[in-house]
Design a protein around this motif. Sequence first.
Motif, PDB file in Angstrom:
ATOM      1  N   PRO A  94     -14.620   5.443   1.617  1.00 31.58           N
ATOM      2  CA  PRO A  94     -14.716   4.161   2.335  1.00 31.58           C
ATOM      3  C   PRO A  94     -15.847   4.085   3.352  1.00 31.58           C
ATOM      4  CG  PRO A  94     -12.484   5.101   2.460  1.00 31.58           C
ATOM      5  CD  PRO A  94     -13.398   6.173   1.990  1.00 31.58           C
ATOM      6  N   LEU A  95     -16.409   5.223   3.761  1.00 31.55           N
ATOM      7  CA  LEU A  95     -17.390   5.220   4.848  1.00 31.55           C
ATOM      8  C   LEU A  95     -18.583   4.325   4.531  1.00 31.55           C
ATOM      9  CD1 LEU A  95     -18.479   6.270   7.540  1.00 31.55           C
ATOM     10  CD2 LEU A  95     -19.396   8.241   6.312  1.00 31.55           C
ATOM     11  N   LEU A  96     -19.239   4.566   3.401  1.00 35.31           N
ATOM     12  CA  LEU A  96     -20.421   3.777   3.075  1.00 35.31           C
ATOM     13  C   LEU A  96     -20.069   2.384   2.566  1.00 35.31           C
ATOM     14  CD1 LEU A  96     -22.935   6.323   1.506  1.00 35.31           C
ATOM     15  CD2 LEU A  96     -22.897   5.345   3.783  1.00 35.31           C
ATOM     16  N   LEU A  97     -18.831   2.203   2.103  1.00 38.41           N
ATOM     17  CA  LEU A  97     -18.430   0.864   1.671  1.00 38.41           C
ATOM     18  C   LEU A  97     -18.410  -0.109   2.843  1.00 38.41           C
ATOM     19  CD1 LEU A  97     -15.540   1.703  -0.830  1.00 38.41           C
ATOM     20  CD2 LEU A  97     -17.903   1.072  -1.356  1.00 38.41           C
ATOM     21  N   SER A  98     -18.234   0.410   4.054  1.00 35.95           N
ATOM     22  CA  SER A  98     -18.242  -0.453   5.240  1.00 35.95           C
ATOM     23  C   SER A  98     -19.575  -0.397   5.974  1.00 35.95           C
ATOM     24  CB  SER A  98     -17.119  -0.038   6.205  1.00 35.95           C
ATOM     25  OG  SER A  98     -17.306   1.294   6.658  1.00 35.95           O
TER      26      SER A  98
END
Length: 424
Positions: free
Chosen positions: A34-38
């Motif tokens: 989820p880190l790079l998705l946000s």
Amino acid sequence: MNHTPPAWLQSLRRVLTSRTELAVLLLGFSSGLPLLLSSGTLQAWLTVSAVRTETIGLFALVGLPYTLKFLWAPLLDRYSLRWLGRRRSWMLLMQGAIVAILLALASAHPQEHLAVIAVLALLLASFSATQDIAIDAWRTDTLTPSERGFGAAVFVMAYRIGMIVAGSLSLVIAHHFGWPVTFSLMAALMGIGMIAALTAPEADTTHLAPRTLTAAVIEPMREFFRRPEAWLLLALMVLYKFADAFASALSTTFLLRGAGFDLDTIGLINNGVGIGVTLAGGLFGGLWMLRLGLYRALIVFGLLQAVTNLGYAALAVWPSLSLMIPVVILEHFASGLGSAAFVALLMAACDLRYSATQFALFSAIASLGRVYLGPISGYLVGAVGWAFYYEITFLSALPGLWLLWRLRPMILKMDQPRPGETAP
């Protein structure tokens, strides 16, 4: 004749066949996804959707929960859904919330729902940061001393894989199939972490939970600062990776301006091969720690981190591809070694009653050096030049190594099984 293998080899066999280490692998992927998705992936989506650059810049603020997560970490120490365990209940709850947010993003469009996307992105970062708190606490509670080093390395490797999937593969999928398919697929991949949360073994620490929320906020700090030489341990957390972070703060700029390499070479060697070597160093370091133990691993890996910085000083004087390749490989490998031992140190330093809060705080404190090194590095290079700069980064490792020697009795004690743990 006694054919009993040595204790470190027995530990190696247990670690490599451990169900817990498999769970660490899957949860690392779930944490990194989820880190790079946000952040980066979200930025790409907004850019190709013709959102104004000024507005896209404001979306960087949705990453604040990752830096502030220690503020609500006490909630995870105090409360839990008891049916699934003190830590895994929070993992599964946050993973379900992340899936819901990603599916909501799949049905949104930046030109029509920009404000909604901003709220969803902030929630995604918040739920992801909370999942990280729970997973870090679970690792700290559940991994035994013999499992910590390799567990830390496996987790970092899987975390990076999750980031690559979210940051690279997602863009390829979006290009060919569109953003709704991309976010839906990312939501489906979160199922990997949900399976791990449902099946992972967990040490039973429910009886250790603070009795009140106030105690969950206050007691972690009170407990820590009651320890002898607590301030020195905090200083070690800041300084152990300081030289490594100092050297990497301007590494790309150095390779471009200082050593004169082109983007293709840097992309292939430093950013491509270097990442793979860092992961390999972490895995090797985790396995080597089974034989060395925590204290000796920190010393050996810390020395290697410092010495490999001198390779960049040599490269500044004699720039050549034949020197650059071994310098970059050795520096990244040593960095991976040091990271495995350092994360194991942070886990060992936590009290099981407050591992969510203490690990979140320790990791935040450890990042202080990295945060402030960028501005300092630029001015220092301008004043002394590249070669002397990298010699200074070597010298900056010495205080951390001295603190290690000074805290040797404490670290040796931390590397022993804690109450409630099974000895390796």
